[in-house]
Design a protein around this motif. Structure first.
Motif, mmCIF file in Angstrom:
data_model
loop_
_atom_site.group_PDB
_atom_site.id
_atom_site.type_symbol
_atom_site.label_atom_id
_atom_site.label_comp_id
_atom_site.label_asym_id
_atom_site.label_seq_id
_atom_site.Cartn_x
_atom_site.Cartn_y
_atom_site.Cartn_z
ATOM 1 N N ALA A 43 13.538 13.445 -8.034
ATOM 2 C CA ALA A 43 12.780 12.191 -8.113
ATOM 3 C C ALA A 43 12.583 11.711 -6.682
ATOM 4 C CB ALA A 43 13.505 11.169 -8.958
ATOM 5 N N ASP A 44 13.102 10.561 -6.305
ATOM 6 C CA ASP A 44 12.895 10.102 -4.938
ATOM 7 C C ASP A 44 14.114 10.283 -4.063
ATOM 8 O OD1 ASP A 44 10.870 7.414 -6.107
ATOM 9 O OD2 ASP A 44 10.275 9.294 -5.140
ATOM 10 N N GLN A 45 15.141 10.886 -4.669
ATOM 11 C CA GLN A 45 16.373 10.994 -3.896
ATOM 12 C C GLN A 45 16.472 12.315 -3.165
ATOM 13 O OE1 GLN A 45 19.903 10.362 -6.230
ATOM 14 N NE2 GLN A 45 20.564 9.020 -4.593
ATOM 15 N N LYS A 102 14.083 24.733 -7.455
ATOM 16 C CA LYS A 102 13.180 25.208 -6.412
ATOM 17 C C LYS A 102 13.269 24.268 -5.221
ATOM 18 C CE LYS A 102 9.408 27.287 -9.131
ATOM 19 N NZ LYS A 102 9.471 26.834 -10.472
ATOM 20 N N PRO A 103 13.251 24.816 -4.009
ATOM 21 C CA PRO A 103 13.305 23.922 -2.844
ATOM 22 C C PRO A 103 11.979 23.196 -2.665
ATOM 23 C CG PRO A 103 12.999 26.183 -2.140
ATOM 24 C CD PRO A 103 13.171 26.223 -3.627
ATOM 25 N N ASN A 104 12.061 21.990 -2.089
ATOM 26 C CA ASN A 104 10.822 21.273 -1.802
ATOM 27 C C ASN A 104 10.164 21.803 -0.539
ATOM 28 O OD1 ASN A 104 12.588 18.924 -3.256
ATOM 29 N ND2 ASN A 104 10.417 18.862 -3.753
#
Lengths: 283, 253, 373
Positions: C25-27, C65-67
């Motif tokens: 999410a945003d974390q 999955k990595p961002n």
């Protein structure tokens, strides 16, 4: 990729079925509710609000309000009986609890039609109830219960009681006993504990039970058919009548649409009341 | 306090069961109309077994029930598994639709299906009933299987994926064996729902395929009949059997 | 037990993380992760709960999955490759054994998915079970085994597939003390025997120290330090690492004077001379770190010729069986903890509460770190 084929197959089959046989029929119903009835069962597609406006007339409104009130009585009665019933079962010892639950599940699975038929035997003029009351000396002449609204209410309560008990039981069973203990420990007597701790915790169960009872109570047509008299035409009978006897499908559709809207409002109230739960928990 | 509770329980259970028990008793009563006991007899059951009309309806209903339950169980399991395991677009909508289907009054489902079949010029008969019953049972199967799934350790699916299993292997080798008690319960519940359904069947049945609940309904409208007592007693016995099987199968886990 | 296996440090790394970050999410859960895993080593990801170590493991196994960034197996990118196609296997914390299968079927599962011929399956499963010493329980239902046995089945199930690396997600945390200690030894021996790379996740620093070839210390989504157990314990790179691994006494002070290789600092009114390992200048603030076991306590009457002294009063005496912990309060109010081996016969160690004691430590055993706000 083989990995996804199965998932694709599963999802598309499900969606296909749901769209074809759950969503599409309802869409058609919505469409028809704005049409008019033609001859020979045909539907004439001319957009108008006749069917809905018709419902504002006195006869329909009376049936609608009567159905709502009757369903409300039934819901309240099943709640008043069902809540203590579920509560007591939830607090019995483990061994007996399962048996007691089983004894509630059996009527739950048993055909409503059969159970209503069984009620006829009890309620009729020479039936068991009258014989019993006469024998007791409480009355001197057999009561005419069958073919009245009272019989319909009794019949509906009889059919729908398990539907109220089971969600209530599920909720009460999951009650955290340590909350009750904490309240008692802090000095609350039984009454206050019940009112302030137990009931608020069981509201989700109460609401579920009420929704599960209220809607069928308005729409099961065969119970008023069998147990009620001429005055007992309820919403379910009305819709049945429009579709199969009056051949006015658009009108019947309109009533069903209103009914569905009503149900959605109730559901929205339920949704608002329940806080966000784990997505796996709602079932 | 305890005595009052026990008494209350007894009273309510009596309320629930006395009418049915009375029905069963009268199915053995050697009298057509009287409420008094005239002696034990199998007559009504014998009459039942030679009533070819009723028997053919029963056979029809059983065939319908078996077909509808099996297909509904398969579809419902796929649905429950998909909702539980995968994340996909429109998942919330599917969830909501299934939830809605359970609460939707039978009469709305029945009439809307009638409209569908009529619009599509689809003949009313076995297949219209089959479709209707599958749609009726589907959400219940989803509930039963879904709640069964929540008892399974989530990590097992990841472990299987990790070891190289595809989704279809997971379904066949892990899910189905683990879900078997739930599948049995779901199937039995569906069968019962199908056998007992009056409202939906009322709208979507055709003249050529007579089913049991509708026949019972028309017989009952005419009044009390000991033959019906016998029939309903049998149906009740079968229902009890199904409940017991389903209950014990679910408990074994 | 000190691990002395020689690692092949010249060949290409087995797994590489390059500038990897991951958010939920945003974390932001992981940021700027760079490290590599060497073939055949026992690598531990160590950190407190929430530091991102499990997420890191799941990035390797393919469940996340990595961002941003790259993850390479033997030089080839694996981002986008699903877990069931990656040749690494995970031992889950809850073991995740298939409850409806017996031990044999559980272990054989991965091989069956790859359609390995039946004879070969039998042979390999047998071998794997013997490695974890469970060959007699092959036909037992998975749910009928004890926790330790279940875990061994989980390990056998993963290694029978001969993976590139074995990922272990806090596998020992639900075992009791005795069993955990036994399993630690078994795991190390197993790893040595098989030669497979083990990537081990834990929050227990003692476990990490005793089992690993190298430790990756993590904190709040960052890699704080990578090194051998000795490096990480004896020369922590920053306060976070120092505080997380083992116990520490931290003294905040300032450089008063610099003499070529030494610095002078003032601690609680006493001047101390320390080695200038980090090239400090006069006026630089720093932390001086000493582990409790590196400190010594002496009675007032034993203080002949002791340097580097601190004086304080005994607040608590904690007997721990093998050692005695002393909680000492210095004159300036600071609390210091000292750990000494308990010698039954030595009455020197019978300290009284509120007794005044002298503390010192061996030169060079302290660690100086630049001041962190």
């Amino acid at each position: 990729m083989k990995h996804d084929t199965f998932k694709f197959f599963s999802l598309s089959t499900i969606w296909l079925w749901i769209i074809l046989f759950a969503i599409l029929p309802f869409v058609l119903m919505l469409v028809i509710s704005f049409a008019t009835a033609g001859e020979n069962n045909l539907v004439v597609y001319s957009f108008n609000l006749h069917n809905f406006l018709n419902l504002i007339n006195y006869a329909y409104l009376r049936i609608f309000t009567r159905s709502v009130f009757l369903a409300a009585y039934v819901t309240v009665i099943t709640l008043i009986i069902g809540y203590p019933f579920a509560y007591i079962i939830a607090h019995t010892s483990e061994r007996i609890k399962n048996l007691l639950l089983l004894l509630v599940i059996i009527p739950f699975w048993t055909s409503s039609l059969i159970r209503s038929y069984a009620m006829i035997t009890i309620l009729k003029t020479q039936g068991l109830l009258n014989s019993f009351l006469l024998w007791l000396g409480v009355i001197h002449m057999p009561l005419q219960i069958l073919y009245t609204n009272i019989a319909v209410i009794i019949g509906l309560v009889y059919s729908l009681l398990p539907f109220m008990v089971l969600p209530l039981y599920a909720n009460i069973e999951r009650l955290d006993q340590s909350l009750v203990d904490a309240a008692r420990d802090l000095g609350a007597n039984r009454y206050i504990t019940f009112k302030r701790v137990i009931i608020p915790q069981t509201i989700p169960g109460i609401i579920s039970g009420c929704i599960i009872v209220f809607l069928p109570a308005m729409t099961i047509f065969y119970i008023p058919d069998l147990l009620g008299g001429a005055k007992s035409m309820l919403l379910g009978n009305l819709i049945q009548d429009q579709f199969l006897f009056a051949n006015n499908w658009p009108q019947g559709a309109a009533i069903s649409v209103i009914l569905t809207a009503f149900m959605l409002i109730l559901l929205w109230l339920y949704w608002r009341n329940s806080r966000s739960k784990d997505r796996h928990e709602f079932l | 306090m305890k005595v009052i509770s026990r008494l209350f329980l007894l009273l309510i259970y009596a309320f629930l069961y006395v009418p049915i028990i009375v029905l069963i008793i009268y199915s053995f009563n050697n009298s057509q109309y009287s409420m008094l006991w005239h002696g034990f007899t199998w007559a009504w059951y014998q009459q039942l077994s030679s009533d070819s009309d009723l028997i053919s309806s029963a056979v029809n209903s059983i065939a319908l029930g078996v077909s509808a339950s099996s297909i509904a169980t398969l579809l419902g399991t796929l649905c429950a598994v998909s909702l539980y395991r995968y994340n996909f677009k429109g998942q919330k909508l599917l969830y909501f639709t299934v939830f809605l289907l359970i609460l939707m009054p039978d009469i709305v489902i029945g009439t809307s299906l009638l409209i569908l079949f009529s619009t599509a010029n689809f003949e009313l008969g076995f297949f219209s009933l089959l479709i209707a019953h599958i749609t009726l049972c589907l959400p219940f199967v989803v509930i039963v299987i879904y709640s069964r799934l929540t008892t399974v350790d989530e990590n097992i699916f990841e472990a299987a994926l990790d070891l190289g299993a595809t989704n279809s292997i997971i379904f066949k080798r892990i899910l189905i064996p683990l879900l078997t008690p739930g599948l049995i319960a779901a199937w039995l519940l569906s069968f019962t729902l199908s056998l007992d359904d009056v409202i939906i069947s009322y709208f979507v049945s055709g003249p050529n395929f007579q089913i049991l609940p509708l026949q019972i309904f028309s017989m009952v409208k005419l009044g009390v009949d000991p033959e019906i007592n016998a029939l309903t007693s049998i149906i009740f016995a079968i229902t009890v059997l199904f409940v017991l099987i389903s209950h014990f199968s679910l408990r074994k886990k | 037990m000190v691990k002395t296996v020689q690692l092949d440090t010249t060949s290409k790394p087995l797994i590489e993380f390059i500038n990897v970050s991951k958010s939920f999410a945003d974390q932001l859960v992981l940021s700027n992760i760079n490290f590599s895993v060497k073939s055949g080593e026992f690598l531990t990801l160590l950190g407190p709960s929430g530091c991102g170590k499990t997420t890191l493991l799941r990035l390797i196994s393919g469940f996340e999955k990595p961002n941003t960034g790259e993850i390479l197996f033997n030089g080839k990118s694996v981002v986008g490759i699903s877990p069931h196609q990656r040749h690494v296997h995970t031992v889950f914390q809850s073991y995740a054994l298939f409850p409806h299968m017996n031990v044999f079927e559980n272990v054989a599962f991965g091989l069956r998915c790859q359609k390995v011929p039946k004879d070969e399956i039998n042979e390999r499963v047998d071998q794997a079970l013997r490695l974890v010493k469970l060959e007699t329980l092959a036909k037992r239902k998975a749910t009928q085994l004890s926790g330790g046995q279940q875990q061994r089945v989980a390990i056998a199930r993963a290694i029978v597939n001969k993976p590139l690396a074995l990922l272990l997600d806090e596998p020992l945390s639900s075992l009791d003390y005795r069993l955990r200690k036994d399993m630690q030894i078994e795991l190390i021996q197993l790893q040595r025997k098989l030669g497979i790379t083990f990537i081990f996740v834990t929050h227990d620093q003692e476990e990490a120290l005793s089992m690993s070839d190298r430790i990756v210390v993590m904190h709040e989504g960052h890699v704080e330090q990578i090194g051998t157990p000795r490096e990480v314990y004896e020369t922590p790179k920053n306060l976070t690492v120092a505080k997380f691994i083992g116990e520490v006494n931290i003294f905040d002070t300032e450089v008063i004077e610099v003499n070529q290789k030494t610095i002078k600092v003032n601690i609680d009114g006493y001047l101390h001379q320390l080695a200038n390992t980090k090239n400090f200048q006069t006026g630089d603030k720093l932390h001086m770190i000493i582990r409790p076991e590196d400190m010594r306590a002496y009675r007032m009457d034993e203080t002949e010729g002791q340097e580097r002294m601190l004086i304080g009063k005994v607040n608590e005496v904690i007997y721990k069986g093998c050692t005695v912990d002393l909680i000492i309060q210095l004159n300036n109010g600071k609390i210091v903890s000292v750990e000494e081996y308990f010698n039954e016969d030595d009455d020197k160690l019978e300290y009284q509460l509120n007794e005044t004691v002298i503390l010192n430590w061996l030169p060079g055993w302290e660690v100086v770190l630049p001041y962190e706000a």
